[in-house]
Design an enzyme around this catalytic site. Structure first.
Site, PDB file in Angstrom:
ATOM      1  N   LYS A 102      -3.469   8.477   2.428  1.00  0.00           N
ATOM      2  CA  LYS A 102      -4.681   8.290   3.233  1.00  0.00           C
ATOM      3  C   LYS A 102      -4.515   8.873   4.645  1.00  0.00           C
ATOM      4  O   LYS A 102      -5.478   9.368   5.237  1.00  0.00           O
ATOM      5  CB  LYS A 102      -5.060   6.806   3.311  1.00  0.00           C
ATOM      6  CG  LYS A 102      -5.524   6.203   1.990  1.00  0.00           C
ATOM      7  CD  LYS A 102      -6.753   6.888   1.416  1.00  0.00           C
ATOM      8  CE  LYS A 102      -7.366   6.096   0.271  1.00  0.00           C
ATOM      9  NZ  LYS A 102      -8.388   6.869  -0.469  1.00  0.00           N
ATOM     10  N   TYR A 151       0.844  -1.206   0.000  1.00  0.00           N
ATOM     11  CA  TYR A 151       0.000   0.000   0.000  1.00  0.00           C
ATOM     12  C   TYR A 151       0.877   1.254   0.000  1.00  0.00           C
ATOM     13  O   TYR A 151       0.536   2.274  -0.573  1.00  0.00           O
ATOM     14  CB  TYR A 151      -0.948  -0.027   1.202  1.00  0.00           C
ATOM     15  CG  TYR A 151      -2.182   0.822   1.016  1.00  0.00           C
ATOM     16  CD1 TYR A 151      -3.073   0.574  -0.029  1.00  0.00           C
ATOM     17  CD2 TYR A 151      -2.456   1.880   1.883  1.00  0.00           C
ATOM     18  CE1 TYR A 151      -4.206   1.354  -0.196  1.00  0.00           C
ATOM     19  CE2 TYR A 151      -3.591   2.664   1.713  1.00  0.00           C
ATOM     20  CZ  TYR A 151      -4.460   2.389   0.678  1.00  0.00           C
ATOM     21  OH  TYR A 151      -5.579   3.175   0.516  1.00  0.00           O
TER      22      TYR A 151
END
Ligand SMILES: NC(=O)c1ccc[n+]([C@@H]2O[C@H](COP(=O)([O-])OP(=O)(O)OC[C@H]3O[C@@H](n4cnc5c(N)ncnc54)[C@H](O)[C@@H]3O)[C@@H](O)[C@H]2O)c1
Length: 265
Positions: free
Chosen positions: A164, A157
Site C-alpha cells: 500500500k 498487515y
C-alpha cells in the site's frame, strides 16, 4: 440528474455485495454514471454478472491483473462498447495468507513480496497505462483504495503495508504524469470493513473493534460511505484534486491515543 450523469466508469474488484467496489458502484449508479465491471476469473463470472445487473450493467470483462494480455484485452473490448472512459476504479489487492499473520519477518518471502506488489500495486499503474488512450480529452480520473497500514504499522498487515505504501507513491507519480492531460489520480484510504479480502488479515475482528472504539466518530465506516467519497472523487466536483490520499475512516488516522482517556490507574 446526478453529479456523474453522462460519465462512463470502469470498476474493478467487485466480488460480493460486501466489496468496497459494490459500495462505490451503488453511489456512482445513484449519481447517474454508466458502469462496467471486471471479474477475476470464470469462477466469479456469474456472480459478478448478477451484481452488475443491480446497477443496470451487462458490461463485465475478465481481468486477472497477473496476465498482461488480459489487461490490454480489457480496454480493446471496452473500446468496442464505449468511445471513451471517464474514470477507472482500482479496488484490487492480494497477498498470500501466511504473509498476513504474526511476525513480519517470519512471513516475509521473495515470492510473497512479488505477488503482493504485483497484484496490489503494479496493477494500478498498469491498468492506467492501458486505459490512458481512452481517457483523453474528458477530464477523466483514476482512483485506487489504500489503507492506513501504508503509513503506520498495523498488526498482521505486514507485507500489505509495503504494497500500500508503494501504491500511494504510484498515485503521486500518476498525478504528475497525467496532470498535463487533464487526468487526475487519487486514492481513498478506507477504514477497516469486513470484506472477503479483509478476512485474510490475521485478527481482523480485533482491528475492527479497536477502530470502532478509538475513531473520533466512535464507529466503523461503511462501503456506502467509501462509495460516496469515491463518487465525489471521480466527479467534476473534485476537478481541483489530484495526487491525494483521502481518508474515509471515521477520523481514526488523525488520533495518536484514540479514545484512551481516562488512562487506567
Ligand atoms: N476491507 C478493508 O478493510 C479495506 C480497507 C482499506 C482498503 N481496502 C482495499 O479495498 C480494495 C478492495 O478490497 P475489499 O476489501 O473490497 O475486498 P474484496 O475481497 O471484496 O475485493 C478484493 C478484490 O480483489 C480482486 N483480486 C484479487 N486478486 C486479483 C487478481 N489477480 N486479478 C484481478 N482481481 C483480483 C478480487 O477478485 C476482489 O474482487 C483492496 O485494495 C483493499 O486492500 C480494504
Amino acid at each position: 440528474m446526478g453529479f456523474l450523469a453522462g460519465k462512463r466508469i470502469l470498476i474493478t474488484g467487485l466480488l460480493s455485495n460486501r466489496s468496497i467496489a459494490y459500495g462505490i458502484a451503488k453511489a456512482m449508479h445513484r449519481q447517474g454514471a454508466e458502469l462496467a465491471f471486471t471479474y477475476q476469473n470464470d469462477r466469479f463470472k456469474d456472480r459478478v454478472a448478477k451484481l452488475a445487473a443491480d446497477f443496470g450493467s451487462s458490461l463485465i470483462y475478465p481481468l486477472d491483473v497477473q496476465d498482461d494480455a488480459q489487461i490490454t484485452g480489457l480496454f480493446e473490448q471496452l473500446g468496442q462498447q464505449w468511445d471513451g472512459l471517464d474514470a477507472l476504479v482500482h479496488s484490487i489487492a492480494f497477498a498470500p495468507g501466511e504473509a498476513l499473520e504474526g511476525d513480519f519477518l517470519d512471513g516475509l518471502t521473495r515470492e510473497a513480496f512479488r505477488i503482493s506488489q504485483e497484484v496490489s500495486t503494479y496493477s494500478f499503474p498498469a491498468l492506467v497505462k492501458a486505459a490512458r488512450p481512452m481517457m483523453q480529452g474528458r477530464n477523466a480520473s483514476v482512483l485506487t483504495l489504500s489503507y492506513l497500514g501504508a503509513v503506520r504499522t498495523m498488526p498482521n498487515y505486514n507485507i500489505m503495508g509495503l504494497a500500500k505504501a508503494s501504491l500511494e507513491a504510484s498515485v503521486r507519480y500518476l498525478a504528475v504524469t497525467l496532470g498535463p492531460e487533464g487526468i487526475r489520480a487519487n486514492a481513498i484510504s478506507a477504514g477497516p470493513i469486513k470484506t472477503l479480502a479483509a478476512s485474510g488479515i490475521g485478527s481482523f475482528g480485533k482491528l475492527l473493534s479497536f477502530n470502532e472504539h478509538n475513531a473520533p466518530l466512535r464507529r466503523n465506516v461503511t462501503i456506502e460511505e467509501v462509495g460516496n467519497a469515491a463518487a465525489f472523487m471521480c466527479s467534476d466536483l473534485a476537478s481541483g484534486i489530484t495526487g491525494e490520499i483521502m481518508y474515509v475512516d471515521g477520523g481514526f488516522n488523525t488520533t495518536a491515543l484514540g479514545n484512551a482517556l481516562p488512562l487506567p490507574q
